[in-house]
Every structure is written in structure tokens, then in C-alpha cells.
Scaffold this motif. Structure first.
Motif, PDB file in Angstrom:
ATOM      1  N   LEU A 151      40.000  41.795  42.179  1.00 34.74           N
ATOM      2  CA  LEU A 151      40.281  42.477  43.445  1.00 34.74           C
ATOM      3  C   LEU A 151      40.374  41.471  44.588  1.00 34.74           C
ATOM      4  CD1 LEU A 151      38.622  45.777  44.579  1.00 34.74           C
ATOM      5  CD2 LEU A 151      38.821  43.871  46.173  1.00 34.74           C
ATOM      6  N   GLN A 176      39.464  52.824  36.988  1.00 33.07           N
ATOM      7  CA  GLN A 176      38.533  52.993  38.094  1.00 33.07           C
ATOM      8  C   GLN A 176      37.341  53.843  37.686  1.00 33.07           C
ATOM      9  OE1 GLN A 176      39.267  50.476  40.268  1.00 33.07           O
ATOM     10  NE2 GLN A 176      38.851  51.908  41.907  1.00 33.07           N
ATOM     11  N   THR A 201      39.440  46.137  49.302  1.00 38.40           N
ATOM     12  CA  THR A 201      40.096  47.057  48.370  1.00 38.40           C
ATOM     13  C   THR A 201      41.447  47.584  48.869  1.00 38.40           C
ATOM     14  OG1 THR A 201      38.019  47.709  47.309  1.00 38.40           O
ATOM     15  CG2 THR A 201      39.861  49.255  47.141  1.00 38.40           C
TER      16      THR A 201
END
Length: 334
Positions: A140, A273, A48
Motif C-alpha cells: 500500500l 480486503q 489508502t
């Protein structure tokens, strides 16, 4: 034999842009096996900090609009400009195998052979929104691997397709001129979220019809938005000839620049998110519920009593939730 899903090996491999490790990392985050989910969480935790810098574009459109051909042509154009391009193409899932049906490597023939491109078909798994459960996680991984443009192709336009807009910076819709009815098959829910529209196949005998369709769409969007300044850009292009593709990409860049200038890009991603948080939470709770030992034990009986009319659905729900809660009290939840 080496473990192909060893996180300690996958993380540096992904960060180095090694295709084998990228593929294995995405397979890991797509997996529903409990042991793989544990590893996937650790993988994502480490990757991340290296993500978040790519231009994220969601691409949807009516069936037959040429989404894959458009992405193939646009992707190659971006590669030639020095970008690294990744495509997550969400396919319908096979009822038999759960795998992808369409096979995007064959539909994006040129792009999939380029060294700086990565095309990943991803079975939708029957999830609403035409977006696979692990699409966000795949994005991601690809961003951490250094791809600076990530394109998400969805299954096709439908009311549930708006889910793609909740994970990208710019939502691009590909329309098609058909007998003057350019709005056919396009739901209002899609139009309310779209950021850029292009009418594809604007070449040869179709060019004039495409321009008319674009003009109609501009008028429709101004009426819908109530403000011409907030209406999305509407253009025409031809993925076959390449005409108009540069203008479409500039519209995508302009939209992103507007978000950045207003400070809305960070706000949009923060909201995404939060949506991701609750989507993952819901998936986790549902998985825990369906695998709860006491729920598994009483499920058949509850369903049988429901079928016989002895129980209502509400009463059956209360029994299942009660069984689930007892397992939680005993520490049986994962």
C-alpha cells in the motif's frame, strides 16, 4: 532530533516519492512496537486513498528456479517501458535477529540501482504463507508512492505459499525443468491458484527440456482444471538472455485484462480486503491476549500445572481465556 517516524512528515514524503520517507514508512508498518502500530494505522489511513492503482503480481517457484534473477530482468525491462517498479521480496527470517537472511539487493543487482525501482527485503517473521505480516501494508505504501507495478517475491514453493495469491491480482509461478519431472516440488495447492506459469532457464542445452516441461505442465493443468479455457498460460523464458520475458508479461497483462472485463478484479480485491481485515483482527486479538496483565500473571502457573498433569490443555485454556475476559471487563485491553 527530528522524529523519523512522524506521520505528518512521512505522508507527504511518501506521496512525493521520496525514497527515505518510503523506507521509513515501510519500517514503521513492519514494526511490532505498540506505539509504532498506532502510528502505522494513522499512516495507512491517510495513504489508502492514494493506493490501489498498481498491477500487483505475486511470484513464487521451486528453489533454484531463478526467481530473483527473473525479477531483476523483468523489472529492468518494465522500467525501460516507462513503468515504476517496486519489489517486496519476502526473505526467511534470521532466528537470531529476526531480520532478512538472503539480502535481495545483492540478488537483484541491476534493478536495485535504478532510480525508478524500489527493492525492499522483508523478513517473513516466521509467518505462514511465506509472506511477511506487513507485506500488504508495504504494498500500500509503495502504491501510494507512485509505483505502478508491485512484485511480491515469496520465500519458495510450499503448501503455505498460497497466501501470496490472496494479496495480488496475478499469481505467477516460475517452474524449472529437471530430468523431465517439472512437477517435482510443486504442491497441488499452488497449482490450483496459479494464474500464469513460466518454465525458466530455457536457454542453451536446457531450451528443449524446458519446452518439454512446459508441454507437460499444460497437460497437467488442463486435467486439473477440467476446462482448457480456464487453465493458466504456460510459457518458457530465460531470465539470463531475456528470451520469452515479453511473452510472460503479456500473459500477466492478459490475465488482468480478463479480470477487468469480467468485473472480477474489483471482486478479487474486495475479497482480499476481507481476508486482510480478519488477518489483522486475529493478530490484534493474539497480541492483546499475550500481553494481557492477568494472562501474564497466571500463565506460568497454568503451564506448570499443565506440565505436571494437574490440568488438561482444555482446562488451562479456559483459565487463560477467563483471565483475558476479566482484563477486558476492566478495560485493560489496548
Amino acid at each position: 532530533m527530528a522524529d523519523p517516524y512522524d506521520v505528518a512528515t512521512l505522508v507527504p514524503g511518501v506521496l512525493a516519492g521520496q525514497r527515505l520517507h518510503i523506507s521509513r514508512a515501510i519500517t514503521l508498518v513492519e514494526s511490532s512496537r505498540p506505539d509504532h502500530r498506532v502510528r502505522a494505522r494513522e499512516l495507512l489511513r491517510q495513504l489508502t486513498p492514494h493506493s490501489g492503482r498498481a498491477i500487483r503480481v505475486g511470484i513464487s517457484g521451486v528453489p533454484g528456479a531463478g526467481k530473483s534473477t527473473f525479477i531483476d530482468a523483468m523489472g529492468v525491462r518494465l522500467l525501460d517501458r516507462g513503468h515504476k517498479v517496486a519489489v517486496v521480496a519476502v526473505d526467511p527470517s534470521s532466528v537470531r535477529t529476526g531480520g532478512s537472511i538472503l539480502g535481495d539487493r545483492t540478488r537483484m543487482g541491476e534493478l536495485s540501482t535504478r532510480e525508478d525501482a524500489f527493492v525492499r527485503p522483508s523478513p517473513s517473521g516466521g509467518h505462514l504463507g511465506g509472506v511477511a505480516r506487513a507485506t500488504r501494508e508495504s504494498m500500500l505504501v509503495l502504491e501510494a508512492a507512485g509505483y505502478d507495478v508491485v512484485l511480491v517475491e515469496t520465500v519458495g514453493v510450499g503448501q503455505s505459499e498460497v497466501a501470496v495469491s490472496e494479496m495480488v491480482d496475478t499469481f505467477l509461478m516460475i517452474a524449472l525443468a529437471r530430468s523431465g519431472d517439472s512437477l517435482q516440488g510443486i504442491k497441488r495447492g499452488i497449482l490450483e491458484r496459479v494464474d500464469v506459469i513460466t518454465v525458466n532457464k530455457a536457454d542453451g542445452d536446457n531450451e528443449q527440456e524446458a519446452r518439454v516441461a512446459a508441454r507437460e505442465l499444460r497437460g497437467a493443468m488442463r486435467l486439473m482444471m477440467g476446462d482448457s479455457d480456464s487453465a493458466p498460460a504456460v510459457l518458457t523464458c530465460s531470465a539470463r538472455t531475456g528470451a520469452g520475458l515479453d511473452e510472460v508479461w503479456e500473459a500477466v497483462r492478459a490475465h488482468r485484462a480478463t479480470l477487468e472485463a469480467a468485473g472480477s478484479l474489483e471482486e478479487r480485491r474486495a475479497q482480499q480486503q476481507r481476508q486482510w481485515l480478519w488477518a489483522l483482527t486475529t493478530d490484534t486479538v493474539i497480541e492483546a491476549l499475550t500481553t494481557s496483565p492477568r494472562v501474564v500473571q497466571v500463565r506460568a502457573e497454568v503451564e506448570a500445572r499443565l506440565a505436571s498433569g494437574e490440568l488438561s490443555a482444555l482446562e488451562g485454556t479456559e483459565l487463560l481465556v477467563e483471565a483475558f475476559a476479566r482484563d477486558g471487563a476492566d478495560g485493560a485491553w489496548p
